[in-house]
Structure formats: C-alpha cells, structure tokens
Scaffold this active site. Sequence first.
Site, PDB file in Angstrom:
ATOM      1  N   GLY B 103       0.897  -1.037  -0.058  1.00 37.57           N
ATOM      2  CA  GLY B 103      -0.062  -0.074  -0.024  1.00 37.57           C
ATOM      3  C   GLY B 103       0.857   1.210  -0.015  1.00 37.57           C
ATOM      4  O   GLY B 103       1.913   1.188   0.161  1.00 37.57           O
ATOM      5  N   CYS B 104       0.204   2.220  -0.358  1.00 40.38           N
ATOM      6  CA  CYS B 104       0.821   3.504  -0.335  1.00 40.38           C
ATOM      7  C   CYS B 104       0.136   4.474   0.893  1.00 40.38           C
ATOM      8  O   CYS B 104      -0.633   4.049   1.371  1.00 40.38           O
ATOM      9  CB  CYS B 104       0.756   4.388  -1.495  1.00 40.38           C
ATOM     10  SG  CYS B 104      -0.777   4.906  -1.624  1.00 40.38           S
ATOM     11  N   VAL B 105       1.095   5.407   1.389  1.00 37.06           N
ATOM     12  CA  VAL B 105       0.258   6.126   2.606  1.00 37.06           C
ATOM     13  C   VAL B 105      -0.657   6.964   1.859  1.00 37.06           C
ATOM     14  O   VAL B 105      -1.203   7.893   1.822  1.00 37.06           O
ATOM     15  CB  VAL B 105       1.324   6.804   3.635  1.00 37.06           C
ATOM     16  CG1 VAL B 105       2.089   6.010   4.340  1.00 37.06           C
ATOM     17  CG2 VAL B 105       2.166   7.624   2.789  1.00 37.06           C
TER      18      VAL B 105
END
Lengths: 396, 105
Positions: B103-105
């Site tokens: 995931g990305c932030v």
Amino acid sequence: MADNGKRKTKLLDQLESGPWPSFVTEIKKASESSPVCDDLLGQLELSYEEKQGHWKHGGIVGVLGYGGGVIGRYSDVGDRFPNVAHFHTIRVNQPSGWFYSSEAIRTLCDIWERHGSGLTNMHGSTGDIIFLGTKTSELEPIFKELTEAGFDLGGSGSCMRTPSCCLGPARCEWACYDTMKLCYDVTMAYQDEMHRPPFPYKFKLKAAGCPNDCVASIARADLSIIGTWKDDIRQDDAAVAEYAAQGLDIRKDVCDRCPTRCMDWDGQKLTIANRECVRCMHCINVMPKALRPGVEKGATILIGSKAPIVQGALLSSVLVPFVPAEELLETLQELIKRLWEFWDENGKNRERIGELIQRVGMAGFLDAIGLDPVPEMISAPRDNPYIFFQAETEEK
Amino acid sequence: MPIFEVAGKQYEVDEDGFLENPEIWNQDVACDFASSEGVTELTESHWKVINYLRSYYLQFGIAPMIRKLCKETGFKLNEIYVMFPSGPAKGACKLAGLPKPTGCV
C-alpha cells in the site's frame, strides 16, 4: 546513558543548535512523561549514526469499516527500541480552516496521551491533524473516543484525501467564495470515497479563496479550486493617493511588477486595463486599502498538480475558467463525477489524474469528460507548427 | 517471526498478520483467519471474493486493483466492506492468503 538517565543523542543535539524551533527539543520534552519518545530519539540517533532509516515500508493496519486513516509503521530495530516497535500514524480530519476551541484541542490531546505517544503534527501537508505513534491494539479505542468527541479519521491510501481549504471569509477580505463551507460540503459529500479507497491512486482537493492561494492548491491538489473575480478590480482613488503620499513608489513597486503591465500611474491617477489583468493579486497585496477584487466573484477550477513520485512534479492547469460562487458545489460534483469515471476506467495503478492527462493528451481528456477547449486552458499560443488539423475541424 | 495461533494450529505471519508462506494456503486457512478480521461466517459471497483474489494472485503474482475486484465479482465497494469490515486490502487479501499488498500512505 547521560547523567540525567536519558540516552545520549550527540547527533540529534546538533539539530537543536540553530535559531529555529527544533523537533528534537519537543520530543525530548515529551520524553519526560513518555517512554515511547525516549525510544524514538534512540532510534533516530541510530539512523543518523548509520545514515539509514529504520522504519519498515508500509504496514497495513486500520479500523473496522474504514480502509484508510491509519498508516502502519514498524521499526526494523524493535528489539533494541521496543516502545517504538509499533509506531502507527493516525490521520484525523481537521475542521475547515483549522479553527478549534481550546477545549477541542485539549480533548484531542487527552485522547492521544491516553492511547499513543502524545506527539502530534499540527498539521500534516494533507491538512489533517496527525497523531504520531501508537500500537495496533490501541487503534479501535482511539477511533471510538475520537468519534464520540465528534472527530473522524482522515483519508490515506488510494482515496479521496481529506479536503482542505484556506481560512477564507472567516478572517480574509479577499476570499471570493466561502472556502470553509465548500470544504465541509465536499468532505460530507464524499465520505465513502474518503474512507474506502476506490481509486488507482490518491486524489487531493484543496480550496483557496483567492489567487494568493494560501493553501498552495495549485501545486498540491489534483483538483485545485482558486477564488477569482470576473469584473474589474475595485479601486479607491483617494486611498491610492494616500499610499503615494505616504511614500509608496506606485510606478516601481506596483505597475512595474505587474506581470502583464496592465497598470499605469501618471503621478495622479492609477489606470488599470482590466482586460489584461491575470488576477495575480500583486497590486492588491501591496495596496490593500486602495484595491479590492471585483464584485462578480467565483472560482477557477484547475486540475492535475502533484509532487514527484512516478513522474516529475506538475502544477495544476485550468479546467474551468470561471464558476460563480453560488454554483460552485454543484459544478464541482458534476465535474468530479466525470473525472473519476474517466480516471477509474483508464488510470493505471498509481497513476495520478495529472499523469493520465499527460499520457492521453489534453484533447482526448476533454473529449472524454465532455468539456470544450477554451483559450484560458493554455498559458501561451502554440508554437509547435507540427500540429495538423483534422478534416472535420477544418470544415467548421 | 510472529505466530498466529487458532484452534490448535499455528501459522507464521508478518507483523500485520499476513501469511508468511502464501503457498500453504487452503480453504481451512481462510476459515482460521476469518475471526481475526471481524468476519463471523464465510458465505458464498465471501468465497467469490476470496477465490477471485486467489486466482488473480496465482496468475499475476500481485493483488488486483480495487476497481477490477469490484467489476469481476459484481460487488460494490461498500458491499465488500460489509463482508470484510477491515476492507479488501487487509481483510479479503489476508483471508485469501495473499502476501501483504504494497500500500501507499
């Protein structure tokens, strides 16, 4: 260990020596009451010694029902610094314009001291309140207390990020529309997209009340809404004369700094060629008592800015040159619907909408969302002769 | 390496509770992990999502994009959140035995 029982942080201490406020000083203060902060300093010192970060990339943690709002952080040296082995970040949706009562701030800080490190970042670059450092087991209790106190988590991941705005008409006379109301309305309208990430990548929206763009929406938001006016700059000649009498060099400091040179000062009277004005706000900022935005107010909607990750940085460019203030929310909702449909259908994984527009071309993009090209969308007439008109265009 | 223990069985997992060796997945694993993600009962709909994720992962080596998941299974995103309260990335992927999505932030 140093004499006071605290760890030695030789390299971090240097960061306290400058004339500016230091996060090291603040974390040290907090470490008086929080062992988490002590370990945090220890790990950071180690990172400086080894010139290497010790946060692992990307954890997936969250609260039930939401797909965002918490950013998982784990230490890869958790055995040496057990108090920061888990150090998750929580985003909390900020109030429009960042207005709080002191009671609200106390409530937030109390919740955070009970369940986390006590360290906050007011505010992160998305605009959210950032709570730094907690454990997975504390997430649901924090969420429960926050919602009971009337707060909600912000956005993270591939979602509609928490919309943010400048303080607008609350404190600023230049606001061309009610930024705070728009920000609130947009936030409420897109709760689903904020909390349950549905997109190829993040989507940010920021609302600035005037072209001074105090929230830097043009550089940071996929959809930038910037207040502007359609008619002429309102001018008070007596006040202009007063500025001149007080020693302001109107020719040098106002007229000569106008990007389109649309103003003239003959020593007595200021003349503005409003047709040439590009709403840069310089003259208004220099002579706030004499000049004001016009009365036909609204906003320009721009699209596409982003910081560099997959591709380089982009600034937003004009999509809708002018929307009257009272039609802004409705126009935005219709536009956002079309933008998301197009992006959803065509965007690659981790492709921002600005990058997608670059990939398919502005013409194809406008066609897909059903907008006609207008001159305001370009910054200068084309200088590339290798463009060929299509037959149907020529017939028109 | 953290261990996830359920009904007398032990699984090696990462710090977020994702299966360390996706190869050992079978339907029992999904049932064993369900309670950790707030899923009380695995219905036919749950299996539709899990099986789709699993087959996409075996074919491409990654998790599909959310839009693709919704399109192929016919569920709306909020329906997926009703089935898997911790969401498709965390809940559904974990039950399907996929490694943690990046995931990305």
